[in-house]
Design an enzyme around this catalytic site. Structure first.
Site, short mmCIF file in Angstrom:
data_model
loop_
_atom_site.label_atom_id
_atom_site.label_comp_id
_atom_site.label_asym_id
_atom_site.label_seq_id
_atom_site.Cartn_x
_atom_site.Cartn_y
_atom_site.Cartn_z
N LYS A 1 12.71 -70.38 -10.22
CA LYS A 1 12.78 -71.98 -10.32
C LYS A 1 11.79 -72.67 -9.77
CE LYS A 1 17.88 -72.35 -10.96
NZ LYS A 1 18.97 -73.12 -10.35
N LYS B 1 17.69 -64.81 -19.35
CA LYS B 1 19.25 -65.05 -19.12
C LYS B 1 19.57 -66.31 -19.71
CE LYS B 1 20.74 -67.18 -15.42
NZ LYS B 1 21.23 -67.59 -14.11
N LYS C 1 22.62 -72.69 -18.06
CA LYS C 1 23.18 -74.02 -18.57
C LYS C 1 21.92 -75.11 -18.19
CE LYS C 1 26.18 -73.78 -14.45
NZ LYS C 1 25.43 -73.59 -13.19
P1 TYM Z 1 25.83 -70.52 -11.52
O1 TYM Z 1 26.24 -72.24 -11.47
O2 TYM Z 1 24.22 -70.33 -11.92
O3 TYM Z 1 26.68 -69.50 -12.35
C1 TYM Z 1 28.06 -69.56 -12.11
C2 TYM Z 1 28.55 -68.00 -12.53
O4 TYM Z 1 28.05 -67.80 -13.91
C3 TYM Z 1 27.54 -66.47 -13.95
N1 TYM Z 1 26.34 -66.63 -15.07
C4 TYM Z 1 26.42 -65.56 -15.87
N2 TYM Z 1 27.09 -64.53 -16.27
C5 TYM Z 1 26.76 -63.67 -17.09
N3 TYM Z 1 25.71 -63.95 -17.91
C6 TYM Z 1 24.89 -65.36 -17.86
N4 TYM Z 1 24.10 -65.77 -18.74
C7 TYM Z 1 25.30 -66.25 -16.52
N5 TYM Z 1 24.84 -67.18 -16.25
C8 TYM Z 1 25.60 -67.48 -15.21
C9 TYM Z 1 26.79 -66.37 -12.31
O5 TYM Z 1 26.48 -65.06 -12.17
C10 TYM Z 1 28.13 -67.28 -11.67
O6 TYM Z 1 28.89 -66.15 -11.32
N6 TYM Z 1 24.83 -69.71 -6.67
C11 TYM Z 1 25.69 -69.45 -7.81
C12 TYM Z 1 26.83 -70.56 -7.41
C13 TYM Z 1 27.38 -70.45 -6.13
C14 TYM Z 1 28.45 -69.43 -5.63
C15 TYM Z 1 28.67 -69.51 -4.25
C16 TYM Z 1 28.78 -68.30 -6.19
C17 TYM Z 1 27.44 -71.05 -4.94
N7 TYM Z 1 28.23 -70.78 -3.81
C18 TYM Z 1 29.62 -68.76 -3.64
C19 TYM Z 1 29.90 -67.24 -5.72
C20 TYM Z 1 30.05 -67.61 -4.35
C21 TYM Z 1 25.24 -70.19 -9.16
O7 TYM Z 1 23.95 -70.62 -9.25
O8 TYM Z 1 25.75 -69.80 -9.98
#
Ligand code: TYM
Length: 337
Positions: free
Chosen positions: A115, A199, A202
Site C-alpha cells: 500500500k 488479489k 475492494k
Molecule cells: P479486509 O477488509 O481487507 O478484508 C476483509 C476479509 O476479507 C478477506 N479477503 C479476501 N479473501 C479471499 N480473497 C480475496 N481476494 C480477499 N480480499 C479480502 C480478508 O482476508 C479478510 O478476512 N486487516 C483486515 C481487517 C481487520 C481484521 C481485524 C480481521 C481488522 N481487524 C481483526 C480479523 C481480525 C482487513 O484489512 O481486511
C-alpha cells in the site's frame, strides 16, 4: 452455553464495496461456523481511515457492511455484530500495544509495503504503518481463540501472535489468549478478474476488477464474461501463473458450489471452451448472491433496526473488551481511575 464455544473475532474494513473475495474468504465461513463459536464480528471503521477517506462515505459504508453481514446470514442471536469505534477500548489497547511493538516488525508487513509503494514515501500515514497493532488489539481484547480470515491476513495474524507472546512474557502468561488463524478450504484467495495474478480487492478502482456482493446480475455477467484468461482451452485447476485466470474462475465456482475439484473438472470436460466456463461461473455467482441481495434490500428498508442492533452489539462487546483493557492497564502500572 457460550462457555463451551470457542471465542472468535473477525472484521472487515468499510473502505469500499465488499467483493466476492470478502464473502468467500471471510463472511461465508463466519456464517457457516457460527453455531459452534461465540463470535464477535466488527466493522473495522478505525482501520478504514489509514488511507484517504471521505467522511460521508465512511458513515454510509459502515452501515452497509453491517447490513451485508446480516444479509449473508450472520445471526445476531448467535453472533455479536458491532462497529469497532463504538468500543473505545480498541483505540486504547492499540496505544498500549504500540509502545511494545518494534518498528522492524511493522516495516516487514507486506500489506504495508504494497500500500505504501503506491504513495509518496513521506506522506504515507503513520496509521498505515501501525495498522497491524490496531488489528492485534481488536483480536486480543476479546481473548479470541480463532480468527477466520482470508489468506492475505495470515501475516497480520502471525504478528498478533508474536505481540501477544511478547506481552505475556512481560506482564504474565495469562494476559492474552494466543489466537489461531482459520482459513477457508476454498476461496481463501480470490484473484482480480482483470489481473488474475493480483488479489481481488475492494479498494481497486478498475471497472472489471471485482464482482461486488451487491452487483446486479447483468453486471456480474459482464464482468465475468470479460475476465482475463489465456489462449488455451483446457478447463483444469492449475498453479501455473500463465493459467491463473481459468484457475481463479474454477476456484470461484468451487467456493460457491461446494463441489470437489474432480467433480468440477469432470463437469467442464465437455465444455466447448472458456465461454462455457464463464457462463457457468456467472450463473453460479448470481444464484448464490440473489438471496443475499434480496435480504439486504429488506434489511435496509429501515436503517434504525440496524443501528439498534449495532448499539446492542457494542454494549455486549464493550463489557468483554473493557475487562481485558483493565487487566492490561493494571499490569502495565496504570493507577485505576
Ligand atoms: P479486509 O477488509 O481487507 O478484508 C476483509 C476479509 O476479507 C478477506 N479477503 C479476501 N479473501 C479471499 N480473497 C480475496 N481476494 C480477499 N480480499 C479480502 C480478508 O482476508 C479478510 O478476512 N486487516 C483486515 C481487517 C481487520 C481484521 C481485524 C480481521 C481488522 N481487524 C481483526 C480479523 C481480525 C482487513 O484489512 O481486511
Amino acid at each position: 452455553m457460550t462457555q463451551n464455544r470457542k471465542r472468535v473475532l473477525s472484521g472487515i474494513q468499510p473502505s469500499g464495496n465488499l467483493t466476492i473475495g470478502n464473502y468467500l474468504g471471510a463472511i461465508k465461513q463466519w456464517a457457516e461456523n457460527q453455531h459452534r463459536f461465540d463470535a464477535y464480528y466488527c466493522v473495522v471503521d478505525l482501520h478504514a481511515i489509514t488511507v484517504e477517506h471521505d467522511p460521508a462515505q465512511l458513515r454510509e459504508k459502515t452501515r452497509e457492511v453491517a447490513a451485508i453481514y446480516l444479509a449473508c446470514g450472520i445471526d445476531p442471536t448467535l453472533s455479536t455484530i458491532f462497529v469497532q469505534s463504538h468500543v473505545k477500548a480498541h483505540s486504547e489497547l492499540a496505544w498500549l500495544l504500540t509502545c511494545q511493538t518494534p518498528l522492524g516488525w511493522l516495516y516487514r508487513m507486506t500489506q504495508f509495503k504494497d500500500k505504501s509503494a503506491k504513495q509518496e514515501a513521506m506522506s504515507v500515514s503513520t496509521g498505515l504503518l501501525s495498522y497491524p497493532v490496531l488489528m492485534a488489539a481488536d483480536i486480543l481484547l476479546y481473548q479470541a481463540e480463532v480468527v477466520p480470515v482470508g489468506d492475505d491476513q495470515r501475516q497480520h495474524l502471525e504478528f498478533t501472535r508474536d505481540l501477544a507472546q511478547r506481552m505475556n512474557h512481560l506482564y504474565g502468561e495469562d494476559t492474552f489468549t494466543i489466537p489461531e488463524v482459520m482459513i477457508p478450504p476454498a476461496g481463501a484467495r480470490i484473484m482480480g478478474l482483470d489481473n488474475p495474478t493480483a488479489k481481488m480487492s475492494k479498494s481497486e478502482a478498475a471497472q472489471l476488477h471485482a464482482v461486488y456482493i451487491l452487483d446486479e446480475p447483468d453486471t456480474i455477467r459482464k464482468k465475468i464474461m470479460k475476465s482475463v484468461t489465456d489462449s488455451g482451452k483446457e478447463i483444469q485447476f492449475s498453479d501455473d501463473p500463465s493459467r491463473a485466470g481459468v484457475n481463479n474462475l474454477l476456484t470461484i465456482y468451487q467456493a460457491f458450489t461446494s463441489q470437489s475439484a474432480e467433480a468440477i473438472e469432470a463437469h467442464f470436460s465437455t465444455a466447448r471452451g472458456y465461454g462455457d466456463l464463464k457462463k457457468a461461473v456467472a450463473e453460479a455467482v448470481i444464484e448464490s448472491l440473489q438471496p443475499i441481495q434480496q435480504r439486504y434490500r429488506e434489511l435496509t428498508e429501515d436503517v434504525r433496526n440496524i443501528d439498534d442492533l449495532l448499539a446492542q452489539g457494542a454494549e455486549k462487546a464493550r463489557a468483554i473488551a473493557n475487562r481485558t483493557l483493565a487487566i492490561v492497564q493494571e499490569r502495565m502500572g496504570f493507577l485505576s481511575a
